[in-house]
Design a protein around this motif. Structure first.
Motif, PDB file in Angstrom:
ATOM      1  N   PRO A 198       0.570  -1.050   0.247  1.00 25.73           N
ATOM      2  CA  PRO A 198      -0.199   0.144   0.158  1.00 25.73           C
ATOM      3  C   PRO A 198       0.983   0.734   0.088  1.00 25.73           C
ATOM      4  O   PRO A 198       0.392   2.759  -0.420  1.00 25.73           O
ATOM      5  CB  PRO A 198      -0.790  -0.337   1.479  1.00 25.73           C
ATOM      6  CG  PRO A 198      -0.629  -1.671   1.837  1.00 25.73           C
ATOM      7  CD  PRO A 198       0.971  -1.505   1.181  1.00 25.73           C
ATOM      8  N   PHE A 199       2.630   1.366  -0.008  1.00 28.49           N
ATOM      9  CA  PHE A 199       3.453   2.129   0.370  1.00 28.49           C
ATOM     10  C   PHE A 199       3.865   2.656  -0.682  1.00 28.49           C
ATOM     11  O   PHE A 199       4.947   3.461  -0.909  1.00 28.49           O
ATOM     12  CB  PHE A 199       4.049   2.478   1.226  1.00 28.49           C
ATOM     13  CG  PHE A 199       3.011   2.193   2.882  1.00 28.49           C
ATOM     14  CD1 PHE A 199       3.269   3.625   3.469  1.00 28.49           C
ATOM     15  CD2 PHE A 199       2.899   1.656   3.517  1.00 28.49           C
ATOM     16  CE1 PHE A 199       2.052   3.759   4.418  1.00 28.49           C
ATOM     17  CE2 PHE A 199       1.993   1.138   4.500  1.00 28.49           C
ATOM     18  CZ  PHE A 199       1.881   3.020   4.757  1.00 28.49           C
ATOM     19  N   GLU A 200       3.800   1.650  -2.473  1.00 31.64           N
ATOM     20  CA  GLU A 200       4.099   1.629  -3.523  1.00 31.64           C
ATOM     21  C   GLU A 200       4.139   3.338  -3.705  1.00 31.64           C
ATOM     22  O   GLU A 200       5.352   3.646  -4.285  1.00 31.64           O
ATOM     23  CB  GLU A 200       3.704   0.968  -4.495  1.00 31.64           C
ATOM     24  CG  GLU A 200       5.076   0.978  -5.443  1.00 31.64           C
ATOM     25  CD  GLU A 200       4.687  -0.271  -6.399  1.00 31.64           C
ATOM     26  OE1 GLU A 200       3.784  -0.883  -6.272  1.00 31.64           O
ATOM     27  OE2 GLU A 200       5.453  -0.400  -7.636  1.00 31.64           O
ATOM     28  N   GLU A 201       2.987   4.142  -3.966  1.00 34.03           N
ATOM     29  CA  GLU A 201       3.148   4.570  -4.528  1.00 34.03           C
ATOM     30  C   GLU A 201       3.682   5.835  -3.517  1.00 34.03           C
ATOM     31  O   GLU A 201       4.470   6.866  -4.897  1.00 34.03           O
ATOM     32  CB  GLU A 201       1.260   5.684  -4.655  1.00 34.03           C
ATOM     33  CG  GLU A 201       1.028   6.275  -5.955  1.00 34.03           C
ATOM     34  CD  GLU A 201      -0.456   6.429  -5.560  1.00 34.03           C
ATOM     35  OE1 GLU A 201      -1.128   5.389  -5.766  1.00 34.03           O
ATOM     36  OE2 GLU A 201      -1.085   7.757  -6.117  1.00 34.03           O
ATOM     37  N   ASN A 202       3.752   6.392  -1.918  1.00 35.08           N
ATOM     38  CA  ASN A 202       4.209   6.576  -1.498  1.00 35.08           C
ATOM     39  C   ASN A 202       5.784   7.180  -1.951  1.00 35.08           C
ATOM     40  O   ASN A 202       6.784   7.863  -2.201  1.00 35.08           O
ATOM     41  CB  ASN A 202       4.210   7.243  -0.271  1.00 35.08           C
ATOM     42  CG  ASN A 202       3.483   6.244   0.371  1.00 35.08           C
ATOM     43  OD1 ASN A 202       1.815   7.169  -0.681  1.00 35.08           O
ATOM     44  ND2 ASN A 202       2.317   7.401   1.904  1.00 35.08           N
TER      45      ASN A 202
END
Ligand code: PEP
Ligand code: CO
Length: 452
Positions: A198-202
């Motif tokens: 879920p943190f890939e984009e950040n």
């Protein structure tokens, strides 16, 4: 410059004190043969590197750098593969990029590896089906397999641990100085979990902002940005097995100090931290920066005595206190310990280990930690230090880049059932890659919230 110990300290003076957690080997002459061989081996790190780390830790104590210390609970002599070593490095590099970018501060990266082989145990023996055997104490001492032969402390394991530490360190040095850690090529440190995180984009957002900044600087200066292709990486481990540590403790040609040259940053664990004991005696004379774990049952007079004994000359960067209180007890216990240390007027670096005070055992007997308790202790540690006009200078985690299911919770919400899926730690539950990266983002969010 390092201070010489002023009295009767020497690398073997710990032998006159009560030593906890050290095994009794069957045969003294074999053990001496092993430590003699270790004495003849080259050091694993240099005194210059150790001194540089001490200077940097002093800067962290003053609030100008942030320490990220992380890695294995217990390294294995069987697992020193390329994949394991690069996995740990990639994860620590990714976390450090998040922290540097979010905290606007240089990060000191310290691995819990290349020597993290000895484990303190609460009980000397383990009983299964009515059979009692000595507890497993880490691969440098005995084997984890539940058999009489494997659990017998074997001094030869010290040589194997030295060799494995040397192998690990050699590869870490090659990677961190040879382009792998290049900030301009963060794709080198991609890990499989990232694509599903879920943190890939950040994370990708940070990486692309760094890339933009580098391109901008290159355009403005009309020259390539240099110096981004290598990083400093330091090692640390618990200095538990003192015969091993002593054998790698050396004076050096170009300075007065006596150094543990098996690692940059040895620490003393909670179970061996009594001020009058052998382990504090051993570290008090070293020129290395050293750390001591601090638990919720430590009282003010003990912590003051540790500070004065280990760092009598109040040398900056010399002493780090790693608190591991547990989310339930940190609010009650930490403030008084901070005030006690502040009243001594001595400078220390404070780190928070939010792992070891939050270990619990499920009904099925599985050791685990809840992500929300880990984050909870960390956030409270930031608040408490701030309220005491103190600096929390960094964090200490047990983690692996592997996709294990050992700690519950995190963005993916790992449950008690998930613990059965991939639990490979032989001692304590570690954060997996995704949970560890999430934690780096949570630190940044917390600090940003505090600043506004
Ligand atoms: C550890 O760091 O693995 C450990 C045993 O910690 P503590 O001494 O704080 O219990
Ligand atoms: Co542990």
């Amino acid at each position: 410059m390092s201070q010489q110990p002023t009295d009767t300290w020497n690398p073997a003076s710990w032998r006159n004190k009560k030593a906890r957690q050290i095994p009794v080997y069957d045969d003294d002459s074999t053990t001496e043969g092993v430590t003699d061989r270790l004495r003849s081996f080259p050091p694993l790190v240099s005194s210059w590197e150790v001194e540089r780390l001490k200077t940097r830790l002093a800067e962290a104590a003053a609030g100008h750098r942030f320490v990220l210390q992380g890695g294995e609970c217990a390294e294995s002599l069987e697992a020193t593969s390329e994949e394991i070593i690069t996995g740990r490095l990639k994860l620590l590099l990714q976390m450090s990029v998040v922290l540097i970018y979010g905290l606007h501060m240089p990060v000191i990266r310290i691995g819990r590896f290349a020597g993290q082989f000895a484990k303190p145990r609460s009980s000397d023996s383990e009983t299964i089906d009515g059979i009692s055997l000595p507890s497993y104490r880490g691969d440098i001492i005995n084997g984890s397999e539940f058999s009489k032969i494997s659990r017998r402390p074997d001094p030869e394991r010290m040589i194997r641990a030295y060799n494995h530490s040397a192998m690990t360190l050699n590869f870490v040095r090659a990677l961190t100085s040879g382009g792998f850690a290049d900030l301009q090529h963060p794709e080198y440190w991609d890990l499989d979990f990232l694509q599903h995180s879920p943190f890939e984009e950040n994370y990708r957002g940070i990486v692309s902002s760094i890339d933009d900044a580098i391109r901008f600087l290159e355009t403005v200066s009309e020259a390539p940005v240099t110096g981004t292709d290598s990083v400093q990486f330091y090692t640390s481990h618990e200095a538990l097995l003192l015969p091993y540590e002593e054998a790698l403790t050396r004076s050096v040609e170009y300075g007065p100090g006596i150094y543990n040259l098996s690692t940059h940053f040895p620490w003393i664990g909670l179970r061996t931290s009594e001020p009058e004991g052998a382990h504090i005696e051993y570290i008090r004379g070293l020129a290395n920066p050293v750390a001591v774990k601090v638990g919720p049952d430590m009282d003010a007079s003990t912590i003051k005595s540790i500070v004065r004994t280990v760092n009598p000359h109040n040398e900056p960067g010399r002493l780090t206190l790693i608190t591991r209180m547990g989310v339930e007890r940190i609010e009650n216990e930490l403030p008084a310990l901070i005030s006690a240390v502040n009243r001594t007027g001595f400078s220390v670096l404070w780190l928070c280990d939010p792992m070891h005070g939050n270990t619990e055992t499920t009904e099925l007997g599985v050791k685990t930690r809840r992500f929300e308790n880990i984050v909870g202790e960390l956030e409270l540690a930031f608040d408490i230090h701030k309220a005491s006009s103190n600096v929390l200078g960094g964090v200490h985690f047990e983690l692996t880049a592997d996709n294990v299911t050992e700690c519950m919770g995190g963005a993916r919400g790992l449950s008690e059932q998930d613990l059965q899926r991939k639990y490979t730690s032989r001692v304590d539950p570690r954060l997996n890659g995704e949970q560890a990266l999430e934690l780096a983002f949570r630190i940044v969010t917390k600090r940003k919230g505090d600043d506004t």
